[in-house]
Design a protein around this motif. Sequence first.
Motif, PDB file in Angstrom:
ATOM      1  N   LYS A  11       0.859  -1.190   0.000  1.00  0.00           N
ATOM      2  CA  LYS A  11       0.000   0.000   0.000  1.00  0.00           C
ATOM      3  C   LYS A  11       0.896   1.241   0.000  1.00  0.00           C
ATOM      4  O   LYS A  11       1.914   1.279   0.695  1.00  0.00           O
ATOM      5  N   ASN A  12       0.498   2.252  -0.739  1.00  0.00           N
ATOM      6  CA  ASN A  12       1.294   3.470  -0.841  1.00  0.00           C
ATOM      7  C   ASN A  12       1.568   4.071   0.536  1.00  0.00           C
ATOM      8  O   ASN A  12       2.694   4.472   0.832  1.00  0.00           O
ATOM      9  N   GLU A  13       0.562   4.108   1.381  1.00  0.00           N
ATOM     10  CA  GLU A  13       0.721   4.718   2.702  1.00  0.00           C
ATOM     11  C   GLU A  13       1.553   3.861   3.665  1.00  0.00           C
ATOM     12  O   GLU A  13       1.947   4.329   4.734  1.00  0.00           O
ATOM     13  N   LYS A  14       1.859   2.626   3.286  1.00  0.00           N
ATOM     14  CA  LYS A  14       2.661   1.729   4.137  1.00  0.00           C
ATOM     15  C   LYS A  14       4.060   1.495   3.580  1.00  0.00           C
ATOM     16  O   LYS A  14       4.840   0.728   4.127  1.00  0.00           O
ATOM     17  N   ARG A  15       4.389   2.164   2.481  1.00  0.00           N
ATOM     18  CA  ARG A  15       5.687   1.985   1.824  1.00  0.00           C
ATOM     19  C   ARG A  15       6.861   2.182   2.796  1.00  0.00           C
ATOM     20  O   ARG A  15       7.743   1.348   2.888  1.00  0.00           O
ATOM     21  N   GLU A  16       6.874   3.282   3.515  1.00  0.00           N
ATOM     22  CA  GLU A  16       7.996   3.584   4.412  1.00  0.00           C
ATOM     23  C   GLU A  16       8.073   2.585   5.564  1.00  0.00           C
ATOM     24  O   GLU A  16       9.165   2.197   5.972  1.00  0.00           O
ATOM     25  N   ASP A  17       6.929   2.147   6.074  1.00  0.00           N
ATOM     26  CA  ASP A  17       6.921   1.139   7.139  1.00  0.00           C
ATOM     27  C   ASP A  17       7.495  -0.182   6.635  1.00  0.00           C
ATOM     28  O   ASP A  17       8.282  -0.837   7.321  1.00  0.00           O
ATOM     29  N   PHE A  18       7.092  -0.565   5.430  1.00  0.00           N
ATOM     30  CA  PHE A  18       7.621  -1.789   4.820  1.00  0.00           C
ATOM     31  C   PHE A  18       9.138  -1.702   4.672  1.00  0.00           C
ATOM     32  O   PHE A  18       9.868  -2.615   5.072  1.00  0.00           O
ATOM     33  N   LEU A  19       9.620  -0.597   4.130  1.00  0.00           N
ATOM     34  CA  LEU A  19      11.067  -0.448   3.928  1.00  0.00           C
ATOM     35  C   LEU A  19      11.819  -0.417   5.256  1.00  0.00           C
ATOM     36  O   LEU A  19      12.924  -0.950   5.349  1.00  0.00           O
ATOM     37  N   LYS A  47       4.464   1.131  -9.168  1.00  0.00           N
ATOM     38  CA  LYS A  47       4.949   1.712  -7.920  1.00  0.00           C
ATOM     39  C   LYS A  47       4.541   0.826  -6.741  1.00  0.00           C
ATOM     40  O   LYS A  47       3.429   0.311  -6.700  1.00  0.00           O
ATOM     41  N   ASN A  48       5.456   0.655  -5.834  1.00  0.00           N
ATOM     42  CA  ASN A  48       5.247  -0.120  -4.605  1.00  0.00           C
ATOM     43  C   ASN A  48       5.076  -1.616  -4.842  1.00  0.00           C
ATOM     44  O   ASN A  48       4.557  -2.323  -3.990  1.00  0.00           O
ATOM     45  N   GLN A  49       5.526  -2.087  -5.980  1.00  0.00           N
ATOM     46  CA  GLN A  49       5.622  -3.532  -6.208  1.00  0.00           C
ATOM     47  C   GLN A  49       7.100  -3.885  -6.074  1.00  0.00           C
ATOM     48  O   GLN A  49       7.933  -3.387  -6.818  1.00  0.00           O
ATOM     49  N   PHE A  50       7.402  -4.714  -5.100  1.00  0.00           N
ATOM     50  CA  PHE A  50       8.775  -5.096  -4.801  1.00  0.00           C
ATOM     51  C   PHE A  50       8.956  -6.592  -5.013  1.00  0.00           C
ATOM     52  O   PHE A  50       8.054  -7.375  -4.725  1.00  0.00           O
ATOM     53  N   VAL A  51      10.139  -6.965  -5.498  1.00  0.00           N
ATOM     54  CA  VAL A  51      10.466  -8.376  -5.670  1.00  0.00           C
ATOM     55  C   VAL A  51      11.723  -8.675  -4.861  1.00  0.00           C
ATOM     56  O   VAL A  51      12.756  -8.033  -5.042  1.00  0.00           O
ATOM     57  N   MET A  52      11.610  -9.635  -3.969  1.00  0.00           N
ATOM     58  CA  MET A  52      12.739 -10.108  -3.171  1.00  0.00           C
ATOM     59  C   MET A  52      13.249 -11.391  -3.827  1.00  0.00           C
ATOM     60  O   MET A  52      12.464 -12.303  -4.097  1.00  0.00           O
ATOM     61  N   VAL A  53      14.546 -11.430  -4.100  1.00  0.00           N
ATOM     62  CA  VAL A  53      15.166 -12.627  -4.668  1.00  0.00           C
ATOM     63  C   VAL A  53      16.231 -13.101  -3.698  1.00  0.00           C
ATOM     64  O   VAL A  53      17.140 -12.348  -3.345  1.00  0.00           O
ATOM     65  N   GLU A  54      16.087 -14.344  -3.266  1.00  0.00           N
ATOM     66  CA  GLU A  54      17.015 -14.933  -2.304  1.00  0.00           C
ATOM     67  C   GLU A  54      17.589 -16.216  -2.894  1.00  0.00           C
ATOM     68  O   GLU A  54      16.844 -17.029  -3.435  1.00  0.00           O
ATOM     69  N   ASN A  55      18.887 -16.396  -2.757  1.00  0.00           N
ATOM     70  CA  ASN A  55      19.539 -17.652  -3.128  1.00  0.00           C
ATOM     71  C   ASN A  55      20.184 -18.219  -1.870  1.00  0.00           C
ATOM     72  O   ASN A  55      20.958 -17.523  -1.203  1.00  0.00           O
ATOM     73  N   TRP A  56      19.887 -19.472  -1.598  1.00  0.00           N
ATOM     74  CA  TRP A  56      20.387 -20.154  -0.406  1.00  0.00           C
ATOM     75  C   TRP A  56      21.089 -21.440  -0.802  1.00  0.00           C
ATOM     76  O   TRP A  56      20.692 -22.101  -1.767  1.00  0.00           O
ATOM     77  N   GLU A  57      22.110 -21.808  -0.035  1.00  0.00           N
ATOM     78  CA  GLU A  57      22.852 -23.042  -0.324  1.00  0.00           C
ATOM     79  C   GLU A  57      21.950 -24.264  -0.267  1.00  0.00           C
ATOM     80  O   GLU A  57      22.075 -25.164  -1.095  1.00  0.00           O
ATOM     81  N   ALA A  76       5.005 -10.579  10.701  1.00  0.00           N
ATOM     82  CA  ALA A  76       3.959 -10.136  11.625  1.00  0.00           C
ATOM     83  C   ALA A  76       3.281  -8.860  11.129  1.00  0.00           C
ATOM     84  O   ALA A  76       2.076  -8.672  11.337  1.00  0.00           O
ATOM     85  N   ASN A  77       4.027  -7.992  10.480  1.00  0.00           N
ATOM     86  CA  ASN A  77       3.497  -6.709  10.023  1.00  0.00           C
ATOM     87  C   ASN A  77       2.983  -6.734   8.590  1.00  0.00           C
ATOM     88  O   ASN A  77       2.286  -5.808   8.171  1.00  0.00           O
ATOM     89  N   LEU A  78       3.320  -7.759   7.844  1.00  0.00           N
ATOM     90  CA  LEU A  78       3.055  -7.784   6.406  1.00  0.00           C
ATOM     91  C   LEU A  78       1.580  -7.594   6.058  1.00  0.00           C
ATOM     92  O   LEU A  78       1.252  -6.896   5.094  1.00  0.00           O
ATOM     93  N   LYS A  79       0.693  -8.186   6.847  1.00  0.00           N
ATOM     94  CA  LYS A  79      -0.736  -8.079   6.518  1.00  0.00           C
ATOM     95  C   LYS A  79      -1.217  -6.623   6.537  1.00  0.00           C
ATOM     96  O   LYS A  79      -2.154  -6.270   5.835  1.00  0.00           O
ATOM     97  N   GLU A  80      -0.553  -5.762   7.324  1.00  0.00           N
ATOM     98  CA  GLU A  80      -0.899  -4.342   7.343  1.00  0.00           C
ATOM     99  C   GLU A  80      -0.350  -3.611   6.112  1.00  0.00           C
ATOM    100  O   GLU A  80      -0.881  -2.580   5.726  1.00  0.00           O
ATOM    101  N   TYR A  81       0.728  -4.122   5.535  1.00  0.00           N
ATOM    102  CA  TYR A  81       1.438  -3.431   4.461  1.00  0.00           C
ATOM    103  C   TYR A  81       0.910  -3.723   3.067  1.00  0.00           C
ATOM    104  O   TYR A  81       1.037  -2.894   2.178  1.00  0.00           O
ATOM    105  N   VAL A  82       0.351  -4.909   2.866  1.00  0.00           N
ATOM    106  CA  VAL A  82       0.075  -5.346   1.495  1.00  0.00           C
ATOM    107  C   VAL A  82      -1.336  -5.013   1.029  1.00  0.00           C
ATOM    108  O   VAL A  82      -2.287  -5.016   1.805  1.00  0.00           O
ATOM    109  N   GLU A  83      -1.426  -4.723  -0.283  1.00  0.00           N
ATOM    110  CA  GLU A  83      -2.717  -4.503  -0.944  1.00  0.00           C
ATOM    111  C   GLU A  83      -3.362  -5.817  -1.347  1.00  0.00           C
ATOM    112  O   GLU A  83      -4.580  -5.942  -1.372  1.00  0.00           O
ATOM    113  N   LYS A  84      -2.514  -6.760  -1.725  1.00  0.00           N
ATOM    114  CA  LYS A  84      -3.002  -8.079  -2.120  1.00  0.00           C
ATOM    115  C   LYS A  84      -1.953  -9.099  -1.713  1.00  0.00           C
ATOM    116  O   LYS A  84      -0.820  -8.740  -1.379  1.00  0.00           O
ATOM    117  N   PRO A  85      -2.299 -10.373  -1.726  1.00  0.00           N
ATOM    118  CA  PRO A  85      -1.369 -11.403  -1.240  1.00  0.00           C
ATOM    119  C   PRO A  85      -0.036 -11.414  -1.988  1.00  0.00           C
ATOM    120  O   PRO A  85       0.042 -11.103  -3.176  1.00  0.00           O
TER     121      PRO A  85
END
Length: 95
Positions: A11-19, A47-57, A76-85
């Motif tokens: 959500k636009n209004e939750k961008r800074e909290d997410f970051l 805007k405000n669509q982020f992609v996390m890419v993780e590589n693990w052994e 714990a906070n993610l449900k407050e931040y997201v517009e959709k799953p």
Amino acid sequence: MKIIQATFYIKNEKREDFLKDVLPLIQSARLEEGCLKYHLYESIEEKNQFVMVENWENQEAINRHNENPLLKQLFANLKEYVEKPTDLTISNKED
């Protein structure tokens, strides 16, 4: 190697909290044993669509990462931040 890709629709209004939650997590995760890559990207088209890419052994490294308090805080906070799953993909790459 295990690859995790998560797409967050913030959500636009939750961008800074997410970051505020995610940036310390990235720094911490990069220091974890078994972390090969941990990056966050923002779409230039959505805007405000982020992609996390993780590589693990391996799965054991992911299991340890899942106990990271900063990751637990984000979840714990993610449900407050997201517009959709969040879209989540986990794949294996053989060497």
